[in-house]
Design an enzyme around this catalytic site. Structure first.
Site, short mmCIF file in Angstrom:
data_model
loop_
_atom_site.label_atom_id
_atom_site.label_comp_id
_atom_site.label_asym_id
_atom_site.label_seq_id
_atom_site.Cartn_x
_atom_site.Cartn_y
_atom_site.Cartn_z
N ASP A 129 1.55 3.20 4.17
CA ASP A 129 0.45 4.00 4.51
C ASP A 129 -0.67 3.46 3.61
O ASP A 129 -1.81 3.62 3.94
CB ASP A 129 0.62 5.39 4.01
N CYS A 130 -0.49 2.91 2.40
CA CYS A 130 -1.48 2.32 1.60
C CYS A 130 -1.62 0.60 1.91
O CYS A 130 -2.61 0.42 1.73
CB CYS A 130 -1.07 2.29 0.27
#
Lengths: 390, 135
Positions: A129-130
């Protein structure tokens, strides 16, 4: 009557320090005596330039947009370590190219980077996600990187083996091609110019020492791997076989291809010639005694690489003066001997370091922590055992 | 007695003829094969050192050429790329005839071409890939 580190550094800072290479110092000591030479000279420079497999670089690439957490990384098709933070890596010199084998490896990538060439960076990731990007394919130059520095776990071996081969077949080793039936001998040390041979008891070289690494100013970071102060020593206290080692750190961006060169050892793999130079303060006559030693005073042990075991049989001892003559005697046989470590480059390094100190006022650093001393530790073997035997 | 090194290129159809036999038997020459790569049906290559009297030598060359073999003087040098060479000296350790040595100061490479037998051990051993044989 000795000198202190501070006194020597003051002289360097004011431009009045007397600096000689180890070869020049030995000549002076032969002329005027060790005591007088010790009085006249402040710093002696050393140098060595041989293949040092335990070398590599830490690199930070900066972040792409969108960013990637690189978990598999290649540089010009040579794999770099993907187990650090998102865009950090470690590239070791011995890593071989997936496509070109030992003709191109980590050392060649580093040499290309130092030369200012663009290098193809490819990386893969599962995506998070990051760090959503899963793949990147781009080109980088040394100047584009944030940090780029050597961290070499084992450099500047204090003495090394002389390799011969008593077997009936040609051997391809990290000591070069060894011809059968004692057909040749190879050796790998700068001898009287070698840094740790000039400070056999590690009095002046330790963690924090300011040194020359591949043309860049750097530091001794720690004892090197397999540092073995307990190696057998001669009457001068100088080891007669591989002993102490240094782990070093230095800025890759200030390195030079004059003092770093990739090596392809046929039948063995990739390595890198790394230039290391260490300045030694002439604190007193005791330090000066070993600085005054020449190749005729320093010896190395001949080992038979034809016996493919951890402990190879020792076949005697020869001096570096004998080795440099081009032939040694082993078991009554005259054996041609050739070096692997470049004496010409070692001289250039000692001269360059002398110039740094004399002209650029490169001061010395007293060690923050000594290297492990004789008697303190040795080298442990790796035993092969089962879980039950633990 | 004169001694010359020749680089012979064989056309594909010539590859089976025993030319060194003829040089010895018909022309009284002493051939010494330094390198040879000859396969039937393919172009072949041989580096030959030939010792003999001048008139025999000239006649021998004429014979080789009449057989369709291209005869050139052999390259008499190994080629060292000085930008790549770091003067490590490893090539000197594998040079059996002692053609490659370091000078007395240990910092220059010396090549004695008369001793070289074109074995290419140095080419293979050089960790910088700085040595090539030029033909």
């Amino acid at each position: 009557m000795g000198k202190t580190w501070d006194e020597i550094n003051e002289r360097i800072s004011s431009g009045s320090a007397v600096v000689l290479t180890a070869e020049e110092f030995a000549e002076l000591a032969a002329d005027v005596g060790v005591k007088e030479a010790a009085r006249r000279v402040d710093v002696v420079t050393t140098g060595t330039f041989g293949p040092m497999c335990s070398s590599g670089v830490v690199l930070n690439f900066g972040h792409s947009d969108p960013p990637i957490r690189m978990s598999r990384i290649t540089l010009n098709d040579v794999e770099a370590y993907g187990g650090l933070a998102a865009v950090d890596t470690f590239l070791g010199v011995t890593q071989q190219s997936a496509s070109r084998g030992l003709e191109y490896g980590g050392a060649h990538v580093i040499e290309d980077l130092i030369a200012g060439k663009a290098v193809r960076l490819r990386a893969w990731s599962s995506g998070t996600d990051c760090y959503p990007r899963t793949e990147i394919d781009t080109w980088v130059r040394l100047e584009d990187l944030n940090q780029a520095y050597f961290f070499n776990p084992r450099n500047a071996y204090q003495n090394y083996a002389v390799a011969v081969n008593s077997s009936d077949r040609v051997l391809h080793t990290y000591m070069g091609t060894l011809l059968p039936r004692l057909g040749n001998a190879t050796y790998c040390s700068a001898g009287a110019l070698s840094p740790l041979l000039n400070d056999p008891a590690y009095r002046t070289i330790g963690v924090g020492s300011r040194i020359f690494v591949a043309g860049a100013p750097g530091f001794v970071a720690w004892e090197g791997t397999q540092h073995n102060p307990n190696q057998q020593r001669d009457e001068h206290g100088v080891p007669v076989a591989p002993a102490g080692t240094l782990a070093v750190i230095a800025d890759l961006k200030r390195a030079s291809t004059r003092f770093f060169a990739a090596a392809s050892m046929t039948g063995y793999g990739v390595s890198a010639f790394v230039g290391i130079g260490v300045p030694i303060p002439v604190l007193d006559e005791d330090v000066a005694q070993t600085l005054a030693l020449t190749d005729a005073d320093i010896s190395a042990t001949v080992f038979d690489y034809g016996v493919q075991r951890r402990s190879r049989p020792a076949l005697g001892r020869v001096t570096y003066a004998e080795l440099r003559s081009g032939a040694i005697e082993v078991q009554g046989k005259k054996v041609p001997a050739g070096p692997i470590s470049s004496l010409k480059k070692a001289r250039e390094i000692a001269a360059e370091l002398k110039r740094w100190i004399s002209e650029e006022r490169f001061t010395l650093a007293e060690p923050l922590k000594p290297l492990p001393q004789p008697g303190e530790q040795g080298v442990k073997p790796l035993e092969i055992r089962s879980e039950e035997a633990i | 007695m004169p001694r010359k090194r020749l680089d012979l290129t064989f056309p594909p159809r010539q590859a089976t003829k025993p030319i060194t036999y003829h040089l010895v038997k018909d022309f009284d020459l002493v051939p010494n094969i330094l390198r040879a790569q000859i396969h039937p049906g393919q172009e072949g290559r041989m580096v030959l050192e030939v010792t003999g009297r001048k008139e025999d030598f000239d006649a021998g060359i004429a014979f080789l050429e009449s057989e369709g073999i291209v005869v050139r003087p052999a390259a008499t040098d190994i080629c060292l790329d000085e930008d790549k060479c770091v003067l490590c000296g490893l090539c000197t350790a594998v040079c059996r005839p002692g053609a490659l040595t370091l000078n007395g100061a240990g910092d220059e490479l010396v090549f004695d071409k008369d001793k070289c037998v074109y074995c290419e051990a140095c080419v293979v051993a050089c960790p910088r890939r700085a040595i090539t044989l030029t033909f």
